[in-house]
Design a protein around this motif. Structure first.
Motif, PDB file in Angstrom:
ATOM      1  N   LYS A 108      43.498  10.422  28.860  1.00 58.10           N
ATOM      2  CA  LYS A 108      42.694   8.813  29.295  1.00 58.10           C
ATOM      3  C   LYS A 108      43.279   9.144  31.019  1.00 58.10           C
ATOM      4  O   LYS A 108      44.143   9.949  31.341  1.00 58.10           O
ATOM      5  CB  LYS A 108      43.858   8.429  28.509  1.00 58.10           C
ATOM      6  CG  LYS A 108      44.352   8.303  27.109  1.00 58.10           C
ATOM      7  CD  LYS A 108      42.786   8.028  26.361  1.00 58.10           C
ATOM      8  CE  LYS A 108      42.902   7.947  24.635  1.00 58.10           C
ATOM      9  NZ  LYS A 108      43.707   9.268  23.960  1.00 58.10           N
ATOM     10  N   SER A 109      42.042   9.055  31.391  1.00 59.19           N
ATOM     11  CA  SER A 109      42.233   9.871  32.431  1.00 59.19           C
ATOM     12  C   SER A 109      42.126   8.855  33.764  1.00 59.19           C
ATOM     13  O   SER A 109      42.196   9.117  35.192  1.00 59.19           O
ATOM     14  CB  SER A 109      41.145  11.195  32.797  1.00 59.19           C
ATOM     15  OG  SER A 109      41.571  12.016  31.914  1.00 59.19           O
ATOM     16  N   VAL A 110      41.563   8.020  33.150  1.00 59.03           N
ATOM     17  CA  VAL A 110      41.479   6.083  34.401  1.00 59.03           C
ATOM     18  C   VAL A 110      42.803   5.228  34.908  1.00 59.03           C
ATOM     19  O   VAL A 110      42.842   5.661  33.766  1.00 59.03           O
ATOM     20  CB  VAL A 110      40.348   5.440  34.013  1.00 59.03           C
ATOM     21  CG1 VAL A 110      40.257   4.230  34.956  1.00 59.03           C
ATOM     22  CG2 VAL A 110      39.341   6.458  33.181  1.00 59.03           C
ATOM     23  N   VAL A 111      42.844   5.179  35.691  1.00 62.87           N
ATOM     24  CA  VAL A 111      44.089   4.514  36.712  1.00 62.87           C
ATOM     25  C   VAL A 111      43.392   2.811  37.023  1.00 62.87           C
ATOM     26  O   VAL A 111      42.247   3.263  37.358  1.00 62.87           O
ATOM     27  CB  VAL A 111      44.719   5.669  37.473  1.00 62.87           C
ATOM     28  CG1 VAL A 111      45.299   6.180  37.050  1.00 62.87           C
ATOM     29  CG2 VAL A 111      44.127   5.406  38.987  1.00 62.87           C
ATOM     30  N   LYS A 112      44.094   1.787  36.343  1.00 61.74           N
ATOM     31  CA  LYS A 112      43.833   0.826  36.994  1.00 61.74           C
ATOM     32  C   LYS A 112      43.864   0.278  38.570  1.00 61.74           C
ATOM     33  O   LYS A 112      42.468  -0.439  38.360  1.00 61.74           O
ATOM     34  CB  LYS A 112      44.402  -0.617  36.153  1.00 61.74           C
ATOM     35  CG  LYS A 112      44.136  -1.628  36.476  1.00 61.74           C
ATOM     36  CD  LYS A 112      45.777  -2.890  35.711  1.00 61.74           C
ATOM     37  CE  LYS A 112      45.278  -2.023  34.261  1.00 61.74           C
ATOM     38  NZ  LYS A 112      46.998  -3.484  34.209  1.00 61.74           N
TER      39      LYS A 112
END
Length: 280
Positions: A108-112
Motif C-alpha cells: 500500500k503506497s498511496v498517501v491521503k
C-alpha cells in the motif's frame, strides 16, 4: 442500451490489479525475451537473466514482481450505449483497487494528502481516466505505476521551431537524465501535441500500447524505431550497469496542438511496464 452492473467492474479491477502485479503481460514477455537473446554485454545479459528468474518466481509463487506495486492508473473506455447499474461507477472502480491491493497482499503506497502523507492503507484512490467511445462495450486498462520510473518523467514545452529534432532531443534528455533510476531496461511513452496536460496523458497511455506495436503514422513509426536505437546506444544498459539494452520499446502518441506550441511529455516505465486489459 446495454446494462452493466458496477459490481462486475469492481470484480474485474480487483483481478486485474493482482494479475498485473504478479505476471508480466504477453507483449512485455516477448520483447524482454528478445532483449535476453540480443544483449551483447555479459554483465547486461546476467542482469536480464536475473530479472527473468525474478519474473518466473513471481508468476509461479503468485507474489509481486516488484515490491513497489505502484499507484493504480485505470483507463475506462466506455461505450456510449452502456448504462451502469447498481451504484456509483467511480466508487466501484476504487473498491476494485482496494480489494485488489488488500486481498492480493500488494504493498500500500498511496498517501491521503501529498504533504501530510498519511497512508490510506488500501492503495486508494487510484487515478481514473474516462473516455466515451462508440458501441456497447467497456474496455478497462489497469496500469499500476511504480514511482521509481514515474519520478523520472518529464514535460517539455518546446517551441514550434524546435521541430522533430527538438522532440528527439527532449526524449533522449529525459532518458539520459533518468539513467539507472528508472530500473532499465525501460519502456518509454511519449506524448506530442495537445496542451500541457494532454501530452502527459498521451505519454501515460502510450505505455499501455503493446510493446512492439508501432504507430500507424509513418513518420511517428520511424521516430519510434530511431529513438529506440539511439536510446540503446547510450550504454545505460540493464539495471544501469552498462549494455546494449536500455529500452525495450518507445511508444509515441500525437495530437493536434496550438500554432504557438509544441508540448512533449516523456513518461518512463521500468522493465515490468505492468498493464492488464479486459473488456466487459
Amino acid at each position: 442500451m446495454r446494462a452493466i452492473q458496477v459490481t462486475d467492474v469492481t470484480d474485474a479491477i480487483r483481478e486485474m490489479c493482482i494479475e498485473a502485479n504478479y505476471q508480466l503481460s504477453p507483449d512485455m514477455c516477448r520483447v524482454f525475451e528478445t532483449a535476453r537473446q540480443t544483449e551483447k554485454s555479459p554483465l547486461g545479459k546476467q542482469i536480464l537473466d536475473q530479472l527473468a528468474e525474478n519474473l518466473k518466481i513471481a508468476a509461479e509463487d503468485e507474489i509481486p514482481i516488484c515490491q513497489d506495486t505502484g499507484m493504480a492508473v485505470i483507463f475506462m473506455e466506455i461505450g456510449q450505449e452502456v448504462h451502469f447499474e447498481g451504484g456509483n461507477l467511480e466508487d466501484a472502480i476504487q473498491e476494485g483497487v482496494r480489494r485488489g491491493y488488500v486481498e492480493g497482499y500488494l504493498r500500500k503506497s498511496v498517501v491521503k494528502d501529498p504533504l501530510i502523507r498519511e497512508n490510506t492503507k488500501d492503495n486508494t484512490p487510484g487515478v481514473v481516466h474516462y473516455s466515451i467511445v462508440p458501441g456497447d462495450k467497456v474496455k478497462i486498462t489497469v496500469a499500476p505505476k511504480g514511482f521509481g520510473s514515474e519520478n523520472m518523467s518529464r514535460v517539455f514545452m518546446l517551441k514550434p521551431a524546435d521541430g522533430i529534432e527538438g522532440v528527439k532531443n527532449a526524449v533522449l534528455t529525459a532518458v539520459k537524465d533518468a539513467g539507472p533510476n528508472a530500473c532499465p531496461p525501460m519502456v518509454v511513452g511519449v506524448g506530442i501535441g495537445g496542451t500541457f496536460e494532454k501530452c502527459a496523458l498521451m505519454a501515460k497511455q502510450a505505455l499501455t500500447r503493446p510493446a512492439g506495436e508501432h504507430s500507424d503514422i509513418d513518420y511517428v513509426k520511424e521516430m519510434e524505431e530511431e529513438l529506440l536505437q539511439r536510446i540503446n546506444k547510450t550504454g545505460i544498459g540493464p539495471g544501469g550497469l552498462g549494455g546494449t539494452t536500455t529500452a525495450l520499446a518507445v511508444n509515441i502518441n500525437t495530437y493536434p496542438t496550438h500554432i504557438a506550441g509544441l508540448p512533449v511529455a516523456v513518461n518512463i516505465c521500468c522493465h515490468v511496464n505492468r498493464h492488464a486489459v479486459r473488456e466487459l
